[in-house]
Each structure stands twice: as C-alpha cells, then as structure tokens.
Design an enzyme around this catalytic site. Structure first.
Site, PDB file in Angstrom:
ATOM      1  N   GLY A  16       0.784  -1.232   0.000  1.00  0.00           N
ATOM      2  CA  GLY A  16       0.000   0.000   0.000  1.00  0.00           C
ATOM      3  C   GLY A  16       0.815   1.282   0.000  1.00  0.00           C
ATOM      4  O   GLY A  16       0.326   2.314   0.456  1.00  0.00           O
ATOM      5  N   SER A  17       2.044   1.240  -0.566  1.00  0.00           N
ATOM      6  CA  SER A  17       2.796   2.498  -0.593  1.00  0.00           C
ATOM      7  C   SER A  17       2.163   3.481  -1.582  1.00  0.00           C
ATOM      8  O   SER A  17       2.205   4.694  -1.369  1.00  0.00           O
ATOM      9  CB  SER A  17       4.277   2.255  -0.896  1.00  0.00           C
ATOM     10  OG  SER A  17       4.460   1.792  -2.205  1.00  0.00           O
ATOM     11  N   ASN A  18       1.574   2.980  -2.655  1.00  0.00           N
ATOM     12  CA  ASN A  18       0.857   3.880  -3.576  1.00  0.00           C
ATOM     13  C   ASN A  18      -0.405   4.431  -2.917  1.00  0.00           C
ATOM     14  O   ASN A  18      -0.754   5.595  -3.119  1.00  0.00           O
ATOM     15  CB  ASN A  18       0.520   3.160  -4.883  1.00  0.00           C
ATOM     16  CG  ASN A  18       1.705   3.116  -5.831  1.00  0.00           C
ATOM     17  OD1 ASN A  18       2.117   4.137  -6.354  1.00  0.00           O
ATOM     18  ND2 ASN A  18       2.271   1.935  -6.011  1.00  0.00           N
ATOM     19  N   ASN A 112      -5.432   2.344 -13.281  1.00  0.00           N
ATOM     20  CA  ASN A 112      -4.513   1.359 -12.691  1.00  0.00           C
ATOM     21  C   ASN A 112      -3.082   1.871 -12.837  1.00  0.00           C
ATOM     22  O   ASN A 112      -2.764   2.588 -13.774  1.00  0.00           O
ATOM     23  CB  ASN A 112      -4.652   0.025 -13.452  1.00  0.00           C
ATOM     24  CG  ASN A 112      -3.692  -1.040 -12.953  1.00  0.00           C
ATOM     25  OD1 ASN A 112      -3.613  -1.317 -11.761  1.00  0.00           O
ATOM     26  ND2 ASN A 112      -2.943  -1.649 -13.866  1.00  0.00           N
ATOM     27  N   HIS A 114       0.924   0.637 -13.253  1.00  0.00           N
ATOM     28  CA  HIS A 114       1.752  -0.523 -13.615  1.00  0.00           C
ATOM     29  C   HIS A 114       3.217  -0.084 -13.591  1.00  0.00           C
ATOM     30  O   HIS A 114       3.547   0.995 -14.087  1.00  0.00           O
ATOM     31  CB  HIS A 114       1.365  -1.016 -15.015  1.00  0.00           C
ATOM     32  CG  HIS A 114       2.120  -2.245 -15.408  1.00  0.00           C
ATOM     33  ND1 HIS A 114       1.815  -3.492 -14.910  1.00  0.00           N
ATOM     34  CD2 HIS A 114       3.186  -2.403 -16.229  1.00  0.00           C
ATOM     35  CE1 HIS A 114       2.662  -4.367 -15.409  1.00  0.00           C
ATOM     36  NE2 HIS A 114       3.510  -3.747 -16.207  1.00  0.00           N
ATOM     37  N   ASP A 156      -3.712  -4.865 -18.138  1.00  0.00           N
ATOM     38  CA  ASP A 156      -2.854  -3.699 -18.384  1.00  0.00           C
ATOM     39  C   ASP A 156      -3.169  -2.955 -19.680  1.00  0.00           C
ATOM     40  O   ASP A 156      -2.331  -2.199 -20.183  1.00  0.00           O
ATOM     41  CB  ASP A 156      -1.347  -4.069 -18.355  1.00  0.00           C
ATOM     42  CG  ASP A 156      -0.925  -4.583 -16.978  1.00  0.00           C
ATOM     43  OD1 ASP A 156      -1.453  -4.083 -15.980  1.00  0.00           O
ATOM     44  OD2 ASP A 156      -0.074  -5.475 -16.934  1.00  0.00           O
ATOM     45  N   GLU A 185       6.238   5.947  -9.221  1.00  0.00           N
ATOM     46  CA  GLU A 185       4.819   5.588  -9.080  1.00  0.00           C
ATOM     47  C   GLU A 185       4.115   6.521  -8.108  1.00  0.00           C
ATOM     48  O   GLU A 185       3.000   6.986  -8.358  1.00  0.00           O
ATOM     49  CB  GLU A 185       4.677   4.151  -8.587  1.00  0.00           C
ATOM     50  CG  GLU A 185       5.072   3.105  -9.605  1.00  0.00           C
ATOM     51  CD  GLU A 185       4.794   1.698  -9.100  1.00  0.00           C
ATOM     52  OE1 GLU A 185       3.703   1.452  -8.568  1.00  0.00           O
ATOM     53  OE2 GLU A 185       5.675   0.828  -9.240  1.00  0.00           O
TER      54      GLU A 185
HETATM   55  C1  GRF Z   1       3.429  -1.386  -7.447  1.00  0.00           C
HETATM   56  O1  GRF Z   1       4.652  -1.565  -8.082  1.00  0.00           O
HETATM   57  C2  GRF Z   1       2.320  -1.383  -8.459  1.00  0.00           C
HETATM   58  O2  GRF Z   1       2.626  -0.734  -9.641  1.00  0.00           O
HETATM   59  C3  GRF Z   1       2.160  -2.855  -8.690  1.00  0.00           C
HETATM   60  O3  GRF Z   1       2.256  -3.419  -7.395  1.00  0.00           O
HETATM   61  C4  GRF Z   1       3.087  -2.601  -6.592  1.00  0.00           C
HETATM   62  C5  GRF Z   1       2.299  -2.249  -5.369  1.00  0.00           C
HETATM   63  O4  GRF Z   1       3.034  -1.547  -4.416  1.00  0.00           O
HETATM   64  N1  GRF Z   1       1.000  -3.174  -9.455  1.00  0.00           N
HETATM   65  P1  GRF Z   1       2.288  -0.911  -3.183  1.00  0.00           P
HETATM   66  O5  GRF Z   1       1.341  -1.941  -2.591  1.00  0.00           O
HETATM   67  O6  GRF Z   1       1.547   0.317  -3.648  1.00  0.00           O
HETATM   68  O7  GRF Z   1       3.376  -0.565  -2.205  1.00  0.00           O
END
Ligand code: GRF
Length: 203
Positions: A16-18, A112, A114, A156, A185
């Site tokens: 969940g860093s994003n 999404n 990627h 994708d 990201e």
């Molecule tokens: C990210 O690299 C995203 O692009 C991919 O999975 C990873 C998830 O990272 N689909 P996080 O859970 O957001 O840290």
C-alpha cells in the site's frame, strides 16, 4: 457531476505504498475535490489495510478465499464500491484480475498503475519483480511507470494517462530498480488521479 467531491475507492493487495501516496496527496491538497471513501483489498491482513485504518478510511476485504465464485466475487466488489458511492476506482497494487462486469460498471472511471512503460512489459505474467527482471534482461536503458484507464479488454490495457521515466543504472538489480520505479509511481499516481478528478468534476 452534480456534486463537489469525487469519492475515490482505492483497490489494493499488499504494502500500500501507492495508497499512502494518495492518502498524503488527499491530505496536502494535491487531490483537491476528492476524498478517499474506501480502501478495498483482495487480501486480509495486508499493510495497506493498516495504512487505511490509520488514516481513518473505511476498509473492505473481498478475497478469493471468501468468494471462490467469480460472479459472486464481482457482485461483492460492486456492492462494496456502490456502498461508498464510488465515482472513481484507483487500482494501486491490486494483484487480482478484475471481472469484466466491474470494469464495465466503471468505464472511464477506473485507473490502474503498472511498474513499467506500457505497452512494454505489461500483461499477464508481468507483475512484481518479474517486470524489473525482464527490463534488466532485455538491457533496456530506461523503464518507468504508467497510469492508465482500465478498459477490461486485457490485463494492463487501456488509454495511458501519465508515465514517469526512470533510467536503468549499471549494477541495478530487480530490487533496486523496483525501489526507484516505486518512487516514480508515488508521484504519478497522485498526479494522474488529480487529473482524472478534475475531468470528472468538469463533466
Ligand atoms: C506497485 O509496483 C504497483 O505498480 C504494482 O504493485 C506494486 C504495489 O506496491 N502493481 P504498493 O502496494 O503500492 O506498495
């Protein structure tokens, strides 16, 4: 859109860093006009859910284990999204393939991220470290990350909203590349989400 706040549901599966980047973006005003209404995970017990709870965001878990039937699982996801009046779905590290019915319900309102420069290194089998491994094996001078609309045609695929480029360095490993791509990201997921929020609000 007839309302002033876009309800975002973020779909996750892991660290969940994003998601955290989106939480931070909502807190510091970069996601003006939106709020994160729900964090929906395909797995229980993941760090992303903890991040959501710490931020006071409602959570839901719809796992394959609890919903072995695909149609029923799609129904549970749609119900969770509708329950929070979702306007925009952001898939941020969601590692399960979404049923076409869910994609169709949110056409033009589902995005999404990627970890590659799509259309390169995308599609079935390109996930996690495998993506970065393939980039290194091919000797690519650069890679990056892509935020795109989800059209549900294949994994994708869908119109690209934003890309962030990351140079490949001598001595990079899949892990070191993954870490640098993840930084890109975190930047583009907030910028792309903000752009789609503005678009939805102008409708
Ligand atoms: C990210 O690299 C995203 O692009 C991919 O999975 C990873 C998830 O990272 N689909 P996080 O859970 O957001 O840290």
């Amino acid at each position: 859109m007839g309302q002033r706040t876009v309800n975002i549901s973020v779909m996750v599966s892991g660290g969940g860093s994003n998601l955290q980047a989106l939480i931070d973006g909502a807190a510091d005003g970069r996601l003006a006009g939106a709020r994160i209404a729900l964090v929906l995970s395909s797995r229980d017990g993941v760090r992303a859910l903890e991040r959501a709870r710490l931020a006071g965001i409602p959570t839901a878990v719809v796992s394959k284990a609890d919903h072995p039937d695909e149609t029923e699982k799609a129904g549970a996801i749609l119900a969770a999204l509708a329950g929070k009046k979702t306007d925009l779905v952001v898939m941020a590290g969601y590692m399960s393939i979404l049923d076409k019915r869910v994609c169709a319900a949110y056409a033009g309102r589902m995005i999404n991220i990627h970890p590659a420069l799509l259309p390169k290194y995308g599609g079935v089998g390109y996930y996690g470290l495998r993506v970065h491994q393939a980039v290194l094996e091919a000797g690519e001078p650069e890679t990056g990350a892509t935020v795109h609309y989800v059209d549900g045609k294949s994994v994708d695929s869908g119109e690209i909203i934003l890309q962030g480029r990351v140079p490949v360095a001598d001595g990079d490993t899949p892990e070191s590349l993954q870490a640098r791509v993840l930084e890109a990201e975190h930047r583009i997921i907030v910028e792309a989400t903000a752009a789609v929020v503005r678009k939805l609000l102008s409708r």
